[in-house]
Write an enzyme that holds these catalytic residues in place. Sequence first.
Site, PDB file in Angstrom:
ATOM      1  N   ARG A   1       0.869  -1.187   0.000  1.00  0.00           N
ATOM      2  CA  ARG A   1       0.000   0.000   0.000  1.00  0.00           C
ATOM      3  C   ARG A   1       0.902   1.231   0.000  1.00  0.00           C
ATOM      4  O   ARG A   1       1.844   1.317   0.782  1.00  0.00           O
ATOM      5  CB  ARG A   1      -0.970  -0.005   1.174  1.00  0.00           C
TER       6      ARG A   1
ATOM      7  N   HIS B   1      -2.248   3.001   6.562  1.00  0.00           N
ATOM      8  CA  HIS B   1      -3.246   1.941   6.753  1.00  0.00           C
ATOM      9  C   HIS B   1      -4.648   2.514   6.584  1.00  0.00           C
ATOM     10  O   HIS B   1      -5.483   1.957   5.879  1.00  0.00           O
ATOM     11  CB  HIS B   1      -3.071   1.339   8.145  1.00  0.00           C
TER      12      HIS B   1
ATOM     13  N   TYR C   1       6.662   4.413  10.539  1.00  0.00           N
ATOM     14  CA  TYR C   1       7.065   3.019  10.711  1.00  0.00           C
ATOM     15  C   TYR C   1       7.591   2.367   9.421  1.00  0.00           C
ATOM     16  O   TYR C   1       7.822   1.165   9.395  1.00  0.00           O
ATOM     17  CB  TYR C   1       5.910   2.184  11.294  1.00  0.00           C
TER      18      TYR C   1
END
Length: 357
Positions: free
Chosen positions: A256, A260, A269
């Site tokens: 992706r 998220h 992250y």
Amino acid sequence: MLQQMDQVDIQLLRSDGSLTDEGRPIWDSISIEMKLHFHRWMVLARTFDRRSVILQRQGRIGTYAPLEGQEAAQVGSALALDREDWIFPTYREHGVAMIAGMPLDRILLYWMGRVEGNIAPEGVRVLPPYVPIATQLPQAMGAAWAAKLKGESSVTVAYFGDGATSEGDFHEALNFAGVFRLPCVFFCQNNHYAISVPFSRQSATPTVAEKSRAYNLPGVRVDGNDVLAVYHVMQEAVRRARRGEGATLIEAVTYRKGSHTTADDATRYREEEEVTDWVERRDPLTRLESLLIQEGLLTAGQVEECHDRCREEVDSAWKKAAKAEAPPPSHLFAHVYATLPAELKRQRAETEGRSYG
């Protein structure tokens, strides 16, 4: 980690838009109409996705789960299905839903908090998006078992992410499907992060596909940014299920591009080198457009025309969805319980400004 991501069993269309030796005959066997379908649906999915992120930032829809980067996995798999097949999606399968027949404005209504966004038109076999992780897998097995007992030819597809493979429901569903040889496909879009947790911290096995061995199912690891490979692998799995040979686990290795959901920040992250590699070198839409132009099936101008038409289609869907009234807060308490528990009755009364008890 980048090396682990490169390890796939099947790739037919390279990142530079060229076909592999195995990919050429498969590409030549597919109709021009289907090749253009690959492109049109991938453009529409990306256009819808980008517009939805903007709408969320403007406060016009709620928290949204972007799909950009995963168009090939969704379009390639969904176009291999028939109308009679059942789809159990997560909250990120907007591309799958629209190919299954879910109107764009109704997908937007879901993200606007309207219950109508959960209702598929007559004859469209796609369930509402599942938000709790992996809960749709056992339910998909139930549908597949019912189809088998009734002698139907439909196949059930359960879509999920790599994070779902850490849940008990995943293992229970694969075990059940293996024992009863159910007509289903487990389609995992491994985008490498369960929200912010990398796959290497979720699983002791380096791949999802190899987990199938514990349940005596075939497991395939395919390049999820290669629409041709995904379509080919999914066709094989669906045919196998329809022949009564049981389930298949497909791991589509993808990525992706963004966060998220619109509620988190992926830059906290993920390493910049990793993101740059996937976004700039492995984009699924760029590689397909390169191939279509090389093959003489589209010109650069026609590619742009397709993007323009998709923007107009999404604009039209938003204008229709925007006419819907905002749902009243009391809808939070509807459609779950036939008889509301006392505590929720009290909360509903407070929401409506009434006294309770």
